[in-house]
Design a protein around this motif. Structure first.
Motif, short mmCIF file in Angstrom:
data_model
loop_
_atom_site.label_atom_id
_atom_site.label_comp_id
_atom_site.label_asym_id
_atom_site.label_seq_id
_atom_site.Cartn_x
_atom_site.Cartn_y
_atom_site.Cartn_z
N THR A 35 0.83 -1.20 0.00
CA THR A 35 0.00 0.00 0.00
C THR A 35 0.86 1.25 0.00
N LEU A 36 1.87 1.28 0.89
CA LEU A 36 2.75 2.45 0.98
C LEU A 36 3.54 2.65 -0.31
N VAL A 37 4.14 1.58 -0.81
CA VAL A 37 4.99 1.69 -2.01
C VAL A 37 4.13 2.07 -3.22
N GLY A 38 2.99 1.40 -3.39
CA GLY A 38 2.14 1.65 -4.54
C GLY A 38 1.59 3.06 -4.57
N ASN A 39 1.04 3.52 -3.45
CA ASN A 39 0.44 4.85 -3.42
C ASN A 39 1.47 5.96 -3.40
N LEU A 40 2.57 5.76 -2.66
CA LEU A 40 3.63 6.76 -2.68
C LEU A 40 4.26 6.85 -4.06
N GLY A 41 4.43 5.70 -4.71
CA GLY A 41 4.95 5.70 -6.08
C GLY A 41 4.02 6.44 -7.03
N MET A 42 2.71 6.28 -6.85
CA MET A 42 1.74 6.98 -7.70
C MET A 42 1.84 8.49 -7.49
N ILE A 43 1.97 8.92 -6.23
CA ILE A 43 2.09 10.35 -5.94
C ILE A 43 3.34 10.94 -6.59
N ILE A 44 4.48 10.25 -6.41
CA ILE A 44 5.75 10.73 -6.97
C ILE A 44 5.67 10.76 -8.49
N LEU A 45 5.08 9.74 -9.09
CA LEU A 45 4.96 9.66 -10.54
C LEU A 45 4.15 10.84 -11.08
N ILE A 46 3.06 11.16 -10.39
CA ILE A 46 2.19 12.26 -10.84
C ILE A 46 2.87 13.61 -10.65
N ARG A 47 3.52 13.79 -9.50
CA ARG A 47 4.13 15.08 -9.20
C ARG A 47 5.36 15.37 -10.06
N THR A 48 6.07 14.34 -10.51
CA THR A 48 7.33 14.55 -11.23
C THR A 48 7.20 14.48 -12.74
N ASN A 49 6.01 14.20 -13.25
CA ASN A 49 5.82 14.12 -14.70
C ASN A 49 4.80 15.16 -15.15
N SER A 50 5.27 16.12 -15.97
CA SER A 50 4.42 17.22 -16.40
C SER A 50 3.22 16.76 -17.21
N GLN A 51 3.32 15.62 -17.90
CA GLN A 51 2.21 15.12 -18.71
C GLN A 51 1.01 14.72 -17.84
N LEU A 52 1.27 14.47 -16.56
CA LEU A 52 0.19 14.07 -15.66
C LEU A 52 -0.30 15.24 -14.79
N HIS A 53 0.13 16.47 -15.13
CA HIS A 53 -0.30 17.64 -14.37
C HIS A 53 -1.64 18.16 -14.91
N VAL A 54 -2.64 17.32 -14.82
CA VAL A 54 -4.00 17.66 -15.23
C VAL A 54 -4.92 17.31 -14.06
N PRO A 55 -6.15 17.88 -14.03
CA PRO A 55 -7.03 17.67 -12.87
C PRO A 55 -7.23 16.22 -12.46
N MET A 56 -7.41 15.32 -13.43
CA MET A 56 -7.68 13.92 -13.10
C MET A 56 -6.59 13.34 -12.21
N TYR A 57 -5.34 13.62 -12.54
CA TYR A 57 -4.23 13.04 -11.78
C TYR A 57 -3.94 13.83 -10.51
N PHE A 58 -4.34 15.10 -10.49
CA PHE A 58 -4.25 15.86 -9.24
C PHE A 58 -5.16 15.22 -8.19
N PHE A 59 -6.38 14.88 -8.59
CA PHE A 59 -7.30 14.21 -7.67
C PHE A 59 -6.80 12.81 -7.31
N LEU A 60 -6.22 12.12 -8.29
CA LEU A 60 -5.70 10.77 -8.05
C LEU A 60 -4.56 10.79 -7.04
N SER A 61 -3.72 11.83 -7.08
CA SER A 61 -2.62 11.92 -6.12
C SER A 61 -3.16 12.09 -4.70
N HIS A 62 -4.26 12.83 -4.56
CA HIS A 62 -4.86 12.99 -3.23
C HIS A 62 -5.60 11.72 -2.80
N LEU A 63 -6.14 10.97 -3.75
CA LEU A 63 -6.73 9.67 -3.42
C LEU A 63 -5.66 8.74 -2.87
N SER A 64 -4.49 8.74 -3.49
CA SER A 64 -3.38 7.92 -3.01
C SER A 64 -2.93 8.37 -1.62
#
Length: 312
Positions: A35-64
């Protein structure tokens, strides 16, 4: 502690699961790490990739983030309890655990409804998507989710503090949850049960209604897309969210809207495992495996990491 509380109980014993404790420790430790690795990895992936800087992934990072917080408010204490003969938690510790779990659980429930609205705007009004969902609006929606979660938790925690607990102090659960705690109180718990049923029923009803309305509009929009490829692409962005919604709301509804009784406590514990441990673990995998953008971004990030390792 509230002035109306005259408890003689200063600690609770969390009964949890009494069989196969060593096996359960290994299983749930692996679940928590995943749980920690998967969700933390998702947050880092979203925050460090500009292609994922859209509302859908912003909400997904908070879900994680909510999945990490929700699981962390319960699992460490549960794991340590599996290693001792009596899993004891203080009265104040129990109330604190319940409060934070209620905050994170309620916030996640409302956030899932917000994510459904986000999918509605993206699919039904694609040309207005970034205009209708600017970053400022997304931040306000997330802050609103946190505020609603905190308010709901405060209401129920205040209700618990007005009760008296005179014994016994054996909580037939693996964490401090409202239904088993109410069964131990020597006060009249009718008001607590009523407030809980009303609040949980309201949150689930409004959230599910928002999700149903959003996806009804989405299905109509997808139906009008002429190309099969276009329909598949539009629907594929929704299936991950629908799977997460089904897991979360199904187990939550069973846990909180089930009749209060000692016979139902064991069933409640089983539902709680899905609600607190299994669903937070599965969420990042559901999104990464079902979402083409996340898969491709994860693949590129993995390739960069491997190339850096080999270059050294």
């Amino acid at each position: 502690m509230a002035g109306g509380n005259h408890s003689s109980v200063t600690e609770f014993v969390l009964v949890g699961f009494t069989n196969l404790q060593e096996l359960l420790f290994g299983i749930f430790l692996l679940t928590y790490i995943t749980t920690l690795v998967g969700n933390l990895g998702m947050i880092i992936l979203i925050r460090t990739n500009s292609q994922l800087h859209v509302p859908m992934y912003f909400f997904l990072s908070h879900l994680s983030l909510m999945d990490i917080c929700c699981s962390s408010s319960i699992t460490p204490k549960f794991l340590s309890g599996l290693l001792v003969e009596r899993n004891v938690i203080s009265f104040n510790g129990c109330i604190t655990q319940f409060y934070f779990f209620a905050v994170f659980g309620t916030t996640e429930a409302i956030l899932l409804a917000v994510m459904a609205y986000d999918r509605y705007v993206a699919i039904c009004e694609p040309l207005r998507y970034l205009v209708a969902m600017p970053h400022g609006v997304c931040v306000q929606l997330v802050v609103g989710c946190y505020a609603a979660g905190s308010l709901n938790a405060l209401v129920h925690t205040s209700g618990l503090l007005r009760l008296s607990f005179c014994g016994p102090n054996l909580v037939n659960h693996f964490y401090c949850e409202m239904p088993p705690l109410l069964l131990l109180s020597c006060s009249d718990t009718w008001l607590n049960k009523t407030v809980m049923a009303v609040c949980v029923g309201f949150i689930i009803t409004i959230s599910v209604l928002a999700i149903v309305v959003s996806y009804s509009c989405i299905l109509l929009a997808i139906w009008n897309i002429r190309s099969a490829e276009g329909r598949h692409k539009a629907f594929s962005t929704c299936t991950s969210h629908l799977m997460v919604v089904a897991l979360f709301y199904g187990s939550a509804a069973f846990l909180y809207l089930h009749p209060f009784s000692r016979h139902a406590e064991d069933q409640g514990k089983t539902a709680s495992v899905f609600y607190t441990m299994v669903t937070p673990m599965l969420n990042p995998f559901i999104y990464s495996l079902r979402n083409k953008e996340v898969r491709s971004t994860l693949r590129r990030a993995t390739n960069r990491l491997l190339s850096c390792m080999y270059s050294h």
